[in-house]
Scaffold this motif. Structure first.
Motif, PDB file in Angstrom:
ATOM      1  N   GLY A  22       0.850  -1.186   0.000  1.00  0.00           N
ATOM      2  CA  GLY A  22       0.000   0.000   0.000  1.00  0.00           C
ATOM      3  C   GLY A  22       0.880   1.228   0.000  1.00  0.00           C
ATOM      4  N   ARG A  23       0.244   2.383   0.139  1.00  0.00           N
ATOM      5  CA  ARG A  23       1.015   3.617  -0.001  1.00  0.00           C
ATOM      6  C   ARG A  23       1.986   3.836   1.168  1.00  0.00           C
ATOM      7  N   LEU A  24       1.756   3.165   2.317  1.00  0.00           N
ATOM      8  CA  LEU A  24       2.675   3.345   3.454  1.00  0.00           C
ATOM      9  C   LEU A  24       3.849   2.357   3.425  1.00  0.00           C
ATOM     10  N   SER A 173      -4.121  12.862  -1.550  1.00  0.00           N
ATOM     11  CA  SER A 173      -2.706  13.066  -1.215  1.00  0.00           C
ATOM     12  C   SER A 173      -2.131  14.084  -2.194  1.00  0.00           C
ATOM     13  N   SER A 174      -1.775  13.644  -3.395  1.00  0.00           N
ATOM     14  CA  SER A 174      -1.273  14.594  -4.396  1.00  0.00           C
ATOM     15  C   SER A 174      -2.412  15.384  -5.039  1.00  0.00           C
ATOM     16  N   GLY A 175      -3.610  14.843  -5.019  1.00  0.00           N
ATOM     17  CA  GLY A 175      -4.757  15.471  -5.687  1.00  0.00           C
ATOM     18  C   GLY A 175      -4.914  14.997  -7.127  1.00  0.00           C
ATOM     19  N   ASN A 176      -3.982  14.139  -7.584  1.00  0.00           N
ATOM     20  CA  ASN A 176      -4.030  13.694  -8.980  1.00  0.00           C
ATOM     21  C   ASN A 176      -5.290  12.894  -9.309  1.00  0.00           C
ATOM     22  N   THR A 177      -5.724  12.047  -8.351  1.00  0.00           N
ATOM     23  CA  THR A 177      -6.900  11.210  -8.632  1.00  0.00           C
ATOM     24  C   THR A 177      -8.147  12.074  -8.777  1.00  0.00           C
ATOM     25  N   LEU A 178      -8.258  13.100  -7.930  1.00  0.00           N
ATOM     26  CA  LEU A 178      -9.401  14.016  -8.061  1.00  0.00           C
ATOM     27  C   LEU A 178      -9.373  14.677  -9.438  1.00  0.00           C
TER      28      LEU A 178
HETATM   29  C1  PRP Z   1      -6.366   6.670  -2.198  1.00  0.00           C
HETATM   30  C2  PRP Z   1      -7.679   7.358  -2.367  1.00  0.00           C
HETATM   31  C3  PRP Z   1      -7.583   8.007  -3.721  1.00  0.00           C
HETATM   32  C4  PRP Z   1      -6.102   8.201  -3.919  1.00  0.00           C
HETATM   33  C5  PRP Z   1      -5.749   9.649  -3.789  1.00  0.00           C
HETATM   34  O1  PRP Z   1      -6.390   5.426  -2.732  1.00  0.00           O
HETATM   35  O2  PRP Z   1      -8.754   6.459  -2.276  1.00  0.00           O
HETATM   36  O3  PRP Z   1      -8.113   7.176  -4.710  1.00  0.00           O
HETATM   37  O4  PRP Z   1      -5.428   7.472  -2.882  1.00  0.00           O
HETATM   38  O5  PRP Z   1      -4.373   9.875  -3.944  1.00  0.00           O
HETATM   39  P1  PRP Z   1      -3.821  11.116  -4.775  1.00  0.00           P
HETATM   40  O6  PRP Z   1      -4.455  12.348  -4.235  1.00  0.00           O
HETATM   41  O7  PRP Z   1      -2.328  11.098  -4.548  1.00  0.00           O
HETATM   42  O8  PRP Z   1      -4.167  10.880  -6.206  1.00  0.00           O
HETATM   43  P2  PRP Z   1      -5.180   4.415  -2.496  1.00  0.00           P
HETATM   44  O9  PRP Z   1      -4.225   4.496  -3.625  1.00  0.00           O
HETATM   45  O10 PRP Z   1      -4.559   4.632  -1.149  1.00  0.00           O
HETATM   46  O11 PRP Z   1      -5.846   3.020  -2.539  1.00  0.00           O
HETATM   47  P3  PRP Z   1      -7.286   2.582  -2.047  1.00  0.00           P
HETATM   48  O12 PRP Z   1      -8.211   2.935  -3.179  1.00  0.00           O
HETATM   49  O13 PRP Z   1      -7.135   1.133  -1.831  1.00  0.00           O
HETATM   50  O14 PRP Z   1      -7.610   3.337  -0.797  1.00  0.00           O
END
Ligand code: PRP
Length: 298
Positions: A22-24, A173-178
């Motif tokens: 995971g991310r951690l 986190s970075s906001g890229n997914t949004l």
């Molecule tokens: C999380 C969260 C977002 C993403 C945001 O998912 O659900 O989809 O991170 O990150 P960003 O702002 O850097 O783009 P994660 O990758 O932790 O996996 P998950 O879907 O299993 O929670």
């Protein structure tokens, strides 16, 4: 931490639960290694535990959402998780020992770019998709805004586009997914980072081991907050340098082969770095070299 009587079958090894993948995970492994724990990062994804060679500890690679429960039920002694999980699922039987300074993110409410919503009040009566229903419900209740919370397991960001919800609340986190999904943040519910958690009832010997680990972890975490600077300075500038960069106690000053010049070594805060450099240059300092610090023990 409270202590309980050591039982006959007591296993002195300290068990640490960390994210399997995971991310951690990468930064957790780096922290443990920089803290001097020697172990073979498991290349085999089916191997779910590994012993430390030089510390009485065993690492368990667990599902992110399970670590909290393993620690709460004393099946492992320590865990490294995101604070967001405790905010969402509670922290019964758990003690938060240390903020680890990585895995920084926030739980945010977000809406489609083209939507008319400008404030959380605009979401009154709207549907919010989220994997964090408890945190999100609490947030809107606190602001006395009526919403319909739709618990969603993942890929929450597509919910508005599919007409499943008007807005979402999810980890950013970075906001890229949004951005990639045409969403913009509207409000932050809370910020989060990785933390070290422990079971509240820990045996005395494990408490001591944990304290040893804490010293190591803090040493690594604090090191990232400081820089080591070596520089050449005119002897007459020493007082000014001591004021501009007093270090952990004071700068170390040694003579150079050129008369009237000294070499100054000093530890400075990362956050003050550029202001300090500017002040030092104004004092006639030259030949500054910045070095990384492995550990700082106070
Ligand atoms: C999380 C969260 C977002 C993403 C945001 O998912 O659900 O989809 O991170 O990150 P960003 O702002 O850097 O783009 P994660 O990758 O932790 O996996 P998950 O879907 O299993 O929670």
């Amino acid at each position: 931490m409270t202590t309980e009587k050591r039982s006959e079958t007591h296993d002195p090894k300290i068990k640490i639960g960390i994210q399997k993948s995971g991310r951690l995970t990468p930064e957790t492994v780096t922290l443990l290694q920089k803290s001097g724990l020697e172990f073979d990062p498991t290349g085999d994804s089916r191997k779910l535990s590994v012993l430390c060679r030089n510390f009485d500890a065993e690492l368990y690679f667990l599902r992110d959402g399970d670590i909290r429960q393993y620690v709460a039920r004393a099946k492992v002694d320590l865990g490294i998780v995101g604070q967001n999980l405790l905010y969402e699922c509670g922290s019964r039987n758990l003690t938060q020992l240390l903020e680890l300074g990585f895995g920084k993110c926030s739980l945010a409410v977000a809406v489609p770019d083209e939507s008319p919503y400008e404030s959380i009040e605009d979401l009154n009566g709207k549907k919010i998709a989220t994997s964090y229903p408890n945190s999100t419900r609490r947030f809107f209740k606190m602001h006395e805004i009526k919403t319909s919370i739709i618990p969603t397991q993942g890929s929450v960001e597509v919910a508005p586009r599919l007409g499943y919800a008007d807005a979402i609340s999810d980890i950013v986190s970075s906001g890229n997914t949004l951005r990639a999904n045409g969403l913009r943040p509207l409000a932050q519910i809370y910020s989060s980072q990785a933390i070290l958690i422990a079971n509240q009832k820990m045996s005395k010997d494990k408490t001591e081991q944990t304290e040893n680990l804490l010293v190591r972890f803090k040493g690594v975490i604090d090191a990232a907050k400081y820089k080591y600077l070596v520089m050449n300075a005119p002897y007459k500038s020493i007082d000014g340098i001591s004021k501009a960069a007093h270090g952990l106690k004071s700068p170390t000053v040694t003579p150079l082969a050129i008369e009237g010049w000294v070499s100054v070594h000093v530890v400075i805060k990362e956050t003050d770095f550029w202001d300090t450099i500017k002040a030092l240059k104004a004092l006639g300092v030259s030949g500054m070299v910045e070095l990384p610090i492995e550990r700082v023990i106070f």
